[in-house]
Structures are given as structure tokens and as C-alpha cells.
Design a protein around this motif. Sequence first.
Motif, PDB file in Angstrom:
ATOM      1  N   LEU A 186      35.235  22.361 -34.534  1.00 38.43           N
ATOM      2  CA  LEU A 186      35.698  23.088 -33.353  1.00 38.43           C
ATOM      3  C   LEU A 186      37.195  22.838 -33.185  1.00 38.43           C
ATOM      4  O   LEU A 186      37.672  21.714 -33.348  1.00 38.43           O
ATOM      5  CB  LEU A 186      34.943  22.629 -32.106  1.00 38.43           C
ATOM      6  N   VAL A 193      33.408  27.803 -25.366  1.00 38.86           N
ATOM      7  CA  VAL A 193      33.681  28.008 -26.799  1.00 38.86           C
ATOM      8  C   VAL A 193      33.789  29.514 -27.052  1.00 38.86           C
ATOM      9  O   VAL A 193      32.864  30.265 -26.730  1.00 38.86           O
ATOM     10  CB  VAL A 193      32.579  27.393 -27.681  1.00 38.86           C
ATOM     11  N   CYS A 237      39.758  25.599 -23.747  1.00 42.61           N
ATOM     12  CA  CYS A 237      38.568  26.103 -24.437  1.00 42.61           C
ATOM     13  C   CYS A 237      38.631  25.737 -25.921  1.00 42.61           C
ATOM     14  O   CYS A 237      39.685  25.373 -26.448  1.00 42.61           O
ATOM     15  CB  CYS A 237      38.428  27.618 -24.249  1.00 42.61           C
ATOM     16  N   LEU A 238      37.498  25.823 -26.575  1.00 44.09           N
ATOM     17  CA  LEU A 238      37.389  25.546 -28.003  1.00 44.09           C
ATOM     18  C   LEU A 238      37.049  26.842 -28.728  1.00 44.09           C
ATOM     19  O   LEU A 238      36.611  27.811 -28.103  1.00 44.09           O
ATOM     20  CB  LEU A 238      36.306  24.493 -28.257  1.00 44.09           C
ATOM     21  N   PHE A 239      37.219  26.844 -30.045  1.00 45.71           N
ATOM     22  CA  PHE A 239      36.841  28.028 -30.811  1.00 45.71           C
ATOM     23  C   PHE A 239      36.558  27.641 -32.260  1.00 45.71           C
ATOM     24  O   PHE A 239      36.946  26.559 -32.722  1.00 45.71           O
ATOM     25  CB  PHE A 239      37.931  29.107 -30.747  1.00 45.71           C
TER      26      PHE A 239
END
Length: 258
Positions: free
Chosen positions: A10, A76, A98-100
Motif C-alpha cells: 500500500l 484506500v 489515504c492509501l492506494f
Amino acid sequence: MVDLFLGKVLVKNNKDRDELDTEREIILRLQNKILMLFFGSGDCEKCQDFAPTLKTFFKKLTDEFYVERSAQLVLVYISLDSNEDQQDKFLKELPKRCLFLSFEDPYRHELCEMFEVQDLPRLVVLRPDCSVLSPNAVSEICTLGPDCFQNWQEGAELIDRNFMMNEDFDTGKMRSLTDPIRRLKYKVEDEKKNKKKRNDDDDDEDDGGGPWFVLAEINSNGGTVKAPDELPDTTGGLPEKGMDNETETLEFCLIGDE
């Protein structure tokens, strides 16, 4: 929820694009959290319209500028962009916290199939055990805003690890700085009295205990207490004030051998 991303990488949506690529980092970030999976794309007009609302929603729940402590919430972004440049451009519209998943990660498409994503935007809300709490919370977020998180928290039976342990010492209920000490003192004294009362229950009849009354005169302007002649002087030698002041008679009722 942790199992959903174990063994995956992530990426943080910050300038350095820091990666969470170890099991320990993934667990620390996701454990006991409500997870929002945002399926979107930069070329989707509805996704572009929803992005500012989602950003505000997330910031008001996790940014210390708005809240005393960050909510147990993770966002995410699951990109369905056609190219990496488009993904990077759209990420600028999303919260920095945020994560991605990277554009090269094929796991993005596996998640789309797993949650049967067809229309965009799609925001899936998951409990900490990875079960689905809301299959698509887009309209809920637009309607209720941050208030809907409380509904998610209750529905997920989320363990809140940030709470005060003892209501007795709630500073909001303190009458003074010494209030907690005084409460402890009276609590101990009450326990001693209760214990003594239980031990002395059998002696009440022998002692002829019962209600009795004492009449006393007290100066209405704060003067000396005048006890009856048959009682010992209880004034402690206080200086006499003018006795021609108006006086009042008070009646005190003391119970038994208390």
C-alpha cells in the motif's frame, strides 16, 4: 481487513509516496479500523464530483484540526484509471492520508471482481473482520456527512481504544481541584461507618438508642452559639458579640448513636 492486504504493498498519498510493504506496517495501519475502499477513476465525471465530498468527509474524521483524536478509519483508493498519469492526477484530489495500490498492481482488478464493482463511483465500507458493512456508501456520505461514521462504528461493534477509564474522576464533573481526593475520603469513611454500623447492630437495644433533640440559640448575625445550661459549652471560648441582636432558635435532630 488486515488479511485483505497482507503480502500487498500500500502506498501513502503523500509527496514521498512512502510504502507500507511489511506485515507489521500493514497490521499497525489497518487493525481494528473501518476500511473504505474507493473504486474510482479520473475520467469519471461522477467520481470527480464525489471526490471533494469524500475528502472533506475523511478530513473531518481524521484531521486533528477538526477532531480531538483521529477516527479509526482508513481510506484506500482502488484505481480504475486508464493510465498512471491519470491516476496520479486524480490522487491529488483525494486526502493525503489515504492509501492506494500502485497502477502496476494487478490486485486492483482482483478487488473489483471480489466486490462486483460495475458502476462508479463505488465506496465499499468493511468491518475490521473484512465483512461488508455497506456495499456502496456514496449516497450515505453525501447525505449524512461525518455523522454516518457513528452508524458504521456501532454496526461494526468497533472497539474504541481511546476512552476515559473512570467516570468518578471526570474533570467535567469536578467541583474543585480537591474534589477527587474528597470523594475518595468520603468513600473510605462511608465504608468504615457501614462496617461499624453492622458490628454495632446488636448493641442498639441495650444502649437505649433513639432520637433525641437539642435546642440551641444562635445569633442571627453570626454570633456565638448559646447552649442550654444543662449542656457543656460548645462555643470553644469564642468572643461574645452584642447579645441584644435578634436571635433565632434552631432545632437539630441527631439519630441514635451515629
